[in-house]
Structure formats: C-alpha cells, structure tokens
Design a protein around this motif. Sequence first.
Motif: not given
Length: 308
Positions: A6-35
């Motif tokens: 039974f793993p103590t944690s599971l890992y989301f592999v699709m978040y790998q190698n985001q680099g600085h794009n993660r800030y763009i994704f975060f901004t878009v996601g936050l805007t969508l969620y607020c809307a």
Amino acid sequence: MENASFPTSLYFVMYQNQGHNRYIFFTVGLTLYCAIISFNVIIPLVILRVKVLHQPMYLLISCLSFNSLYGTAGLFPRLLTDFLSDVHTISPPACYIQTFVVHTYASYEFTILTLMAYDRYVAICKPLQYHSIMTAKVLVSLITAALLFPVFSIGFAVFMSARHMLCGNELTKLYCSGWSINRLSCEDTTANNIIGLFVLVITVFLPMGFILYSYIRILIICQRRSSEFKAKAFHTCLPHIVTFVNYSTTVFCEIVTSRYEPGELPEVVTVVLSLEFLIIPPVLNPLIYGFKCPDIRREINCLFKKWR
C-alpha cells in the motif's frame, strides 16, 4: 502478490517538467475558478431571493450551479496547489475522496438534467396537470433521490476499488479517477471494471436515455400543436438542450480518453479532454441560463443596478 504494497502516497506524473509555464497554468486556472465561483453563486442567489422564481425549473437550475461549485471544489484547489508545488503527491485516502467527488459531480449533472427534462415534459405535455404533479413535496423527493442515488452507487464502486492492493504509485492524470487508480492495482480488477461499467450505465447512460425520451415526447407533442405553441416550447427547452448536449459531449470525451493507455495520446490532448467536463459546463451553464431565461436575466440586471 509478494511485492504488493500500500503506497503511502501517489504521484501525479503529468505535473513534471512544467518549468515557468506552471505560473501561466496557475493564473489561467485561478481565473477560471474565480469565474466559475462568481457565475454559479449569482444564479442561485438571484433565484432564491426572488419569490416569483421559486418554481421547479428555476430551483433545478440552482441545483446545477450548486453541483458546479461542488465538482470544481474537488478539482481546482488541489490542481492550483500542484501547479505551484514542487511535490505532486497525494495520499491514497485523499485520492479516493477526490475520485468520489469528481464522479458524483459527473453523475449529479445527469440526474439533475433528468429532473429538468421531466419538468419540461410535464409542463409541455401535461400543462393542466403540471401544478398537481410538480408539487413542492414531489420536487424535494425527486431532488433527494437524484442526490442519494449517485452517492450509494459511486460510493460502492470507490469502496470496492479502495479494497485492492496497489503495486504502483504513478497517476497519469491531473486528478484522481477510478480508472487511473485501478491501473495501479496488482490484483485482478475484472470485478471492479464490471462494477465500474455497471455504475457508468445506471448513472450516465440511463439518465441520458430518459432525457432523450423526454425530448422526443415533447417533439411529438409539438408536431400536433400550433406554431405559437412550438415556438414557446422551443424557447423554454433550448437552454436545457444546449446544456445537455454540451455536458454529454464533454463526458464522452472523458470516457473515451480514460480508456487509452498512458502515452497513446499526446499529453496536451489527454489534459484538455479529461478536464473539459469539469471546466466547460460550470462556466457555460450559468451563462446559458443567465442570457436565455428572461426572468433570470432581468433579476440579474436589477441586482447589478442595486450594487452600483
């Protein structure tokens, strides 16, 4: 089976190698969620505060908005956190909870749309009996059944999945889902797959069938009536039909995508198709009803004028 654990944690592999794009994704996601929060709070607020809108059709529209808030709350807070975090892990219990929330949201959307189709069927096909059929007591009973049915059916499927031992810990989606977790099981998942397909049929395809049947009956009735009656029926049903087609399309994309093995589809395609049903309906539904329902649109305008 000797290496199962039974793993103590599971890992989301699709978040790998985001680099600085993660800030763009975060901004878009936050805007969508607020809307999404803003749109889906305004609709119920207007409906609940205006007595003339305390009718089955409008109360069911409020239920759609509440469900959008529920489903996106199971996705966005975790999604936004993972965009900014360097560690993209989740505990198995939390993963099963997210799975339950996402899947019940998906089922609730169909059960609520089923009630809306039934409401329109009674209003158009049995107008003289409408108020005696769609009473407050009946509406409360229908909504309660529509909420409890997915809880028990999907809850059972998630419980059966949680009983399996896991040999892996890499999740190939941006959020937890039944199929992505079952792929990690080191036991035979045939029974789980059968249960999952059965739950899919009774919580998705069965409501879809009833909705289509209701609108076919409405179409048949309209063919026998005057042009004025047809226009009125079309006007009152159009928002529901658009919502149903929109949501069915996004769910179909998610179902198809989940059947592909990791790597068989481009990553961007997998991400977009798997997130559609959790983003597009919560954004479009309140806009559709806000613009297409004159009573709601008028009250929203009045509300904004008071805030100015």
